[in-house]
Design a protein around this motif. Structure first.
Motif, PDB file in Angstrom:
ATOM      1  N   ALA A 152      38.031  18.625  28.914  1.00 26.61           N
ATOM      2  CA  ALA A 152      39.348  19.266  28.864  1.00 26.61           C
ATOM      3  C   ALA A 152      39.297  20.652  29.498  1.00 26.61           C
ATOM      4  CB  ALA A 152      39.831  19.363  27.423  1.00 26.61           C
ATOM      5  N   LYS A 153      38.242  21.402  29.213  1.00 29.02           N
ATOM      6  CA  LYS A 153      38.077  22.721  29.814  1.00 29.02           C
ATOM      7  C   LYS A 153      37.922  22.609  31.330  1.00 29.02           C
ATOM      8  CE  LYS A 153      37.952  25.674  26.299  1.00 29.02           C
ATOM      9  NZ  LYS A 153      38.893  26.830  26.201  1.00 29.02           N
ATOM     10  N   ALA A 154      37.172  21.604  31.762  1.00 31.47           N
ATOM     11  CA  ALA A 154      36.979  21.396  33.197  1.00 31.47           C
ATOM     12  C   ALA A 154      38.315  21.115  33.878  1.00 31.47           C
ATOM     13  CB  ALA A 154      36.011  20.247  33.433  1.00 31.47           C
ATOM     14  N   GLU A 155      39.163  20.322  33.243  1.00 32.95           N
ATOM     15  CA  GLU A 155      40.464  19.996  33.821  1.00 32.95           C
ATOM     16  C   GLU A 155      41.339  21.247  33.906  1.00 32.95           C
ATOM     17  OE1 GLU A 155      43.262  17.736  35.705  1.00 32.95           O
ATOM     18  OE2 GLU A 155      41.173  17.258  35.234  1.00 32.95           O
ATOM     19  N   GLN A 156      41.245  22.109  32.904  1.00 34.19           N
ATOM     20  CA  GLN A 156      41.996  23.362  32.943  1.00 34.19           C
ATOM     21  C   GLN A 156      41.561  24.223  34.120  1.00 34.19           C
ATOM     22  OE1 GLN A 156      41.663  25.336  29.138  1.00 34.19           O
ATOM     23  NE2 GLN A 156      42.382  23.529  28.007  1.00 34.19           N
ATOM     24  N   SER A 157      40.232  24.307  34.320  1.00 29.38           N
ATOM     25  CA  SER A 157      39.716  25.076  35.449  1.00 29.38           C
ATOM     26  C   SER A 157      40.145  24.458  36.774  1.00 29.38           C
ATOM     27  CB  SER A 157      38.187  25.156  35.387  1.00 29.38           C
ATOM     28  OG  SER A 157      37.760  25.888  34.258  1.00 29.38           O
ATOM     29  N   TRP A 198      30.570  32.783  28.913  1.00 27.48           N
ATOM     30  CA  TRP A 198      29.999  32.468  30.215  1.00 27.48           C
ATOM     31  C   TRP A 198      30.666  33.303  31.305  1.00 27.48           C
ATOM     32  CZ3 TRP A 198      30.218  26.396  29.825  1.00 27.48           C
ATOM     33  CH2 TRP A 198      29.132  25.960  29.049  1.00 27.48           C
ATOM     34  N   LYS A 199      29.885  33.667  32.316  1.00 31.03           N
ATOM     35  CA  LYS A 199      30.467  34.285  33.500  1.00 31.03           C
ATOM     36  C   LYS A 199      31.236  33.215  34.271  1.00 31.03           C
ATOM     37  CE  LYS A 199      25.924  33.862  35.678  1.00 31.03           C
ATOM     38  NZ  LYS A 199      24.772  34.641  36.167  1.00 31.03           N
ATOM     39  N   ASP A 200      32.072  33.672  35.188  1.00 26.22           N
ATOM     40  CA  ASP A 200      32.950  32.737  35.886  1.00 26.22           C
ATOM     41  C   ASP A 200      32.176  31.633  36.595  1.00 26.22           C
ATOM     42  OD1 ASP A 200      35.263  33.980  35.071  1.00 26.22           O
ATOM     43  OD2 ASP A 200      35.418  35.249  36.854  1.00 26.22           O
ATOM     44  N   GLU A 201      31.090  32.017  37.307  1.00 25.21           N
ATOM     45  CA  GLU A 201      30.362  31.010  38.067  1.00 25.21           C
ATOM     46  C   GLU A 201      29.782  29.929  37.168  1.00 25.21           C
ATOM     47  OE1 GLU A 201      30.687  34.578  40.613  1.00 25.21           O
ATOM     48  OE2 GLU A 201      30.095  34.224  38.527  1.00 25.21           O
ATOM     49  N   LYS A 202      29.279  30.302  36.001  1.00 27.09           N
ATOM     50  CA  LYS A 202      28.764  29.313  35.059  1.00 27.09           C
ATOM     51  C   LYS A 202      29.881  28.371  34.622  1.00 27.09           C
ATOM     52  CE  LYS A 202      26.202  27.271  31.900  1.00 27.09           C
ATOM     53  NZ  LYS A 202      25.219  26.233  32.282  1.00 27.09           N
ATOM     54  N   ARG A 203      31.025  28.942  34.340  1.00 19.96           N
ATOM     55  CA  ARG A 203      32.163  28.131  33.902  1.00 19.96           C
ATOM     56  C   ARG A 203      32.604  27.187  35.018  1.00 19.96           C
ATOM     57  NH1 ARG A 203      37.411  30.029  33.917  1.00 19.96           N
ATOM     58  NH2 ARG A 203      36.564  32.124  34.195  1.00 19.96           N
ATOM     59  N   TRP A 204      32.616  27.690  36.257  1.00 23.15           N
ATOM     60  CA  TRP A 204      33.022  26.844  37.381  1.00 23.15           C
ATOM     61  C   TRP A 204      31.983  25.758  37.668  1.00 23.15           C
ATOM     62  CZ3 TRP A 204      34.204  31.898  40.508  1.00 23.15           C
ATOM     63  CH2 TRP A 204      35.373  32.471  40.008  1.00 23.15           C
TER      64      TRP A 204
END
Length: 415
Positions: free
Chosen positions: A110-115, A154-160
């Motif tokens: 779900a988080k991945a879809e939001q991103s 998490w930093k942005d790159e980790k989240r992405w």
């Protein structure tokens, strides 16, 4: 009709925990063990070894931890969202990808879809970086001061990176010191370029497949426990397995004391016959991970083993009953207690901070001796061969347990 003890034996046999390993483990045994379980859950807590290593040790005995990373790097297994974050056999790659894309409900997805919806330009830029420069780790990117996201800090790159992984555009190529190394999915699994059939798999067909895999991995199960193994939706009822029973793929059996039927996959028919004949003899004693498939479903562990297990590492310390990272104790087909352990690596000490005997049990000398051996085996494998028993419940167990450990040391078992 199976007795409850026979059902337990069948379950443990399917999970590879009925008897101790007959010979020293090999690298190939790691992938084979994961194939047998269908999933190996990942968790990062390492007061002792991280959970996936513990699950393998309870089944394979001593083995080099790097074999799990080697199996990942050699593409024998891969990482996916399933029960939770898991290693899974590479043969199941297309099935997991199809189910994750079409049906799986999980916060990570779900988080991945939001991103994906809100920050796709950033994902595309990062994807192009990987395409041009090769595999990356989160640590390759510097954190911008004050730019931590609320997603686990998490930093942005980790989240992405995690979003691209969850979406299937990146895979985990390998791990370095347990840190994920991400690469393009088609480079990690080139077979994806020529395999398009996953798009044709219906949710109904995938649910049926995962039901089969869960029943096979569990050895014996009730219908209501099937969905939890792969975290499919919805929870199964007996009628939902009628088609598999009618096809002869799954056998419906009775278990003494169960109000509902049990189910056994036909690949375990020989084990079922042995269980019915009383030929499955449980002889293995081991410390299990809190994330072992045997105990990760609280209702199932209670019904099969009369063992009420709740993970307390996420519970505030003052509210914990048994400890932070509590390892269930398997003894010859029964769960007879639990211990909270910590490996003090700098001191080479394996501390049993608390050991609780299952309520209503009084351990025999044989149980004490077997559990002492299991503790010492784990301690030695951790590189912390000095065992320290801090507390037991009942308290009077501490003396004979320490004596049994001392006897093992005098025989050189800790070497």
């Amino acid at each position: 009709m199976l007795s409850l003890a026979q059902a337990r034996a069948l379950h443990l046999a399917a999970q590879g925990l009925l008897q101790p390993p007959a010979q020293a483990a090999t690298l190939a045994d790691v992938a084979a063990c994961i194939q047998r379980m269908a999933l190996l859950q990942i968790d990062t807590i390492h007061v002792v070894s991280r959970s996936p290593y513990l699950v393998l040790h309870s089944r394979l005995g001593d083995y080099p931890r790097n074999w799990l990373e080697d199996s990942l790097a050699n593409a024998q297994v891969f990482e996916t969202w399933a029960h939770e974050a898991c290693f899974a056999p590479m043969d199941d790659l297309h099935l997991h990808r199809a189910y994750n894309r079409q049906a799986r409900q999980h916060w990570g997805l779900a988080k991945a879809e939001q991103s994906h919806l809100a920050q796709r330009p950033h994902l595309d830029k990062l994807l192009q970086h990987v395409r041009s420069n090769g595999p990356v780790k989160s640590s390759d990117f510097e954190r911008v001061e004050g730019a931590a996201s609320p997603w686990w800090g998490w930093k942005d790159e980790k989240r992405w990176l995690e979003a691209l992984f969850a979406k299937g555009e990146l895979m985990i190529a390998r791990r370095e010191n347990f840190h994920r190394v991400y690469d393009l999915s088609e480079r990690v699994a080139p077979q994806l370029l020529s395999y398009a059939a996953e798009a044709d798999l219906s949710v109904e067909a995938l649910n049926s497949h995962w039901a089969e895999r869960a029943v096979a991995a569990l050895g014996i199960t009730q219908a209501r426990w099937v969905h939890d193994y792969f975290r499919t939706k919805p929870r199964f009822k007996d009628a939902d397995l009628d088609a598999l029973v009618d096809a002869g793929t799954v056998l419906r059996v009775a278990v003494d004391g169960w109000d509902l039927p049990g189910y056994v996959h036909r690949q375990n028919a020989a084990l079922l016959q042995q269980a019915q004949a009383g030929a499955l003899q449980a002889t293995h004693t081991a410390l299990l991970s809190p994330f072992d498939p045997v105990v990760w479903d609280r209702e199932r562990a209670l019904a099969l083993f009369d063992f009420d297990y709740r993970l307390e590492c996420y519970t505030p310390e003052e509210k914990r009953v048994h400890g932070y990272f509590v390892l269930p104790i398997l003894w010859r087909g029964e769960l007879i207690g639990r211990l909270d352990a910590k490996a003090h690596r700098a001191e080479a000490v394996f501390e049993v901070r608390a050991l609780h005997v299952q309520p209503g049990l009084v351990w025999s000398e044989a149980q004490i001796a077997d559990v002492a051996q299991a503790i010492q085996r784990s301690a030695t494998w951790h590189g912390t061969p000095k065992v320290r028993i801090t507390r037991t419940q009942p308290a009077k167990l501490a003396v004979p347990l320490r004596r049994a450990l001392k006897n093992l040391k005098s025989m050189g078992v800790d070497q």
